[in-house]
Design a protein around this motif. Structure first.
Motif, PDB file in Angstrom:
ATOM      1  N   GLY A  43     -51.064 -65.572  25.783  1.00 22.63           N
ATOM      2  CA  GLY A  43     -51.406 -64.830  26.995  1.00 22.63           C
ATOM      3  C   GLY A  43     -50.743 -63.476  27.104  1.00 22.63           C
ATOM      4  N   LYS A  44     -50.130 -62.962  25.995  1.00 26.20           N
ATOM      5  CA  LYS A  44     -49.483 -61.652  26.015  1.00 26.20           C
ATOM      6  C   LYS A  44     -49.927 -60.853  24.789  1.00 26.20           C
ATOM      7  N   TRP A  45     -50.143 -59.534  25.010  1.00 26.78           N
ATOM      8  CA  TRP A  45     -50.601 -58.675  23.930  1.00 26.78           C
ATOM      9  C   TRP A  45     -49.867 -57.339  23.955  1.00 26.78           C
ATOM     10  N   ARG A  46     -49.821 -56.718  22.803  1.00 24.73           N
ATOM     11  CA  ARG A  46     -49.268 -55.380  22.636  1.00 24.73           C
ATOM     12  C   ARG A  46     -50.393 -54.456  22.211  1.00 24.73           C
ATOM     13  N   VAL A  47     -50.535 -53.321  22.891  1.00 18.25           N
ATOM     14  CA  VAL A  47     -51.617 -52.382  22.597  1.00 18.25           C
ATOM     15  C   VAL A  47     -51.040 -50.975  22.521  1.00 18.25           C
ATOM     16  N   GLY A  48     -51.266 -50.307  21.411  1.00 17.40           N
ATOM     17  CA  GLY A  48     -50.819 -48.927  21.256  1.00 17.40           C
ATOM     18  C   GLY A  48     -51.878 -47.952  21.739  1.00 17.40           C
TER      19      GLY A  48
END
Length: 274
Positions: free
Chosen positions: A178-183
């Motif tokens: 349920g967690k994401w990293r987006v650049g």
């Protein structure tokens, strides 16, 4: 006499068995009532289920409360950040008449860490509800420090606008359920309304996003346009809970959430603070 005593003993034995059976039945019924009550309480405390989303954000099935489509996450970030950092000095039009003659944005006062207060645009304030509550307040203070007072100037020769131009959004990388990293690679362009001079500032950020609960507006028919806008922001069932500077030379394979991670080599974007 012996027969009479035998009859009394048999009668007493039957009554005893009946009493024990009745008592046991009552205990069983009481246990079932308690079990049913616990089940009802668990249902009342259960979170509203989220739905798997299509690219356009529409829910299709209750499969995983934490599941989100990558394109839904990218669209959410793009919409939120553009609304947060695009300042025109006017309010979004609500009628056909306001398209040709938009209302001036008076701004909303936000306290700054220095103890004073500065204005942010109404669109920034509405977009801030896409951030987690523990991050939103401090982030609004930072945005207030970034927002030029000239955005709200009624003098055409002094007025400024700002626009966030996103050049690239990296594919979301899951760092936890349920967690994401987006650049995000973008430019923040500030422009004078008269003359057209502009200042371009690199705005390259790492955004941490997580799935969030959403509860619909209970008084949708009686809500103001501002309230409807806030509820629509939360309808994506996502929230941004941290923003960091993005290292442009990062291969984007390191999914470490350690806040102390710094870009030692390579170019990083400037701080949020001007």
């Amino acid at each position: 006499m012996v027969r009479l005593l035998e009859k009394r003993q048999k009668t007493g034995s039957v009554l005893t068995i009946f009493a024990i059976a009745t008592f046991s039945l009552h205990i069983l019924v009481l246990f079932l009532f308690i079990l049913q009550g616990l089940n009802i309480r668990q249902l009342s405390l259960r979170k509203s289920p989220n739905f798997v989303q299509l690219i356009d954000g529409q829910p299709v099935a209750n499969i995983d409360d934490l599941a989100r489509e990558p394109e839904t996450i990218r669209r959410f970030i793009s919409k939120t950040m553009i609304s947060m950092f695009s300042w025109s000095g006017t309010l979004p039009p609500q009628t056909i008449e306001e398209v040709a003659n938009p209302k001036s944005d008076l701004g909303i006062l936000i306290n700054t860490p220095q103890g004073g207060s500065q204005k942010i645009s109404t669109s920034s304030w509405v977009a801030s509800f896409a951030f987690s509550e523990d991050f939103r307040k401090s982030f609004l203070s930072t945005v207030a420090e970034m927002t030029p007072p000239e955005v709200f100037s009624e003098n055409p020769s002094q007025a400024m606008t700002s626009q966030l131009v996103i050049k690239r959004l990296y594919p979301p990388k899951e760092i936890a359920p349920g967690k994401w990293r987006v650049g995000m690679v973008a430019d923040l362009i500030q422009r004078n309304r008269v003359g057209g001079e502009k200042l371009i500032t690199p705005f390259n950020k790492d955004l941490l996003v997580r799935a969030a609960d959403y509860f619909g507006n209970p008084q949708a028919n009686n809500s103001t346009d501002l309230q409807k806008a806030i509820y629509s922001v939360r309808a994506d069932k996502l929230e941004i809970y941290e923003i960091r500077n993005l290292c442009l030379l990062d291969d984007y394979n390191n999914l470490d959430e350690d806040k102390s991670k710094q870009c030692v080599t390579g170019k990083t974007s400037d701080s949020f603070i001007r």
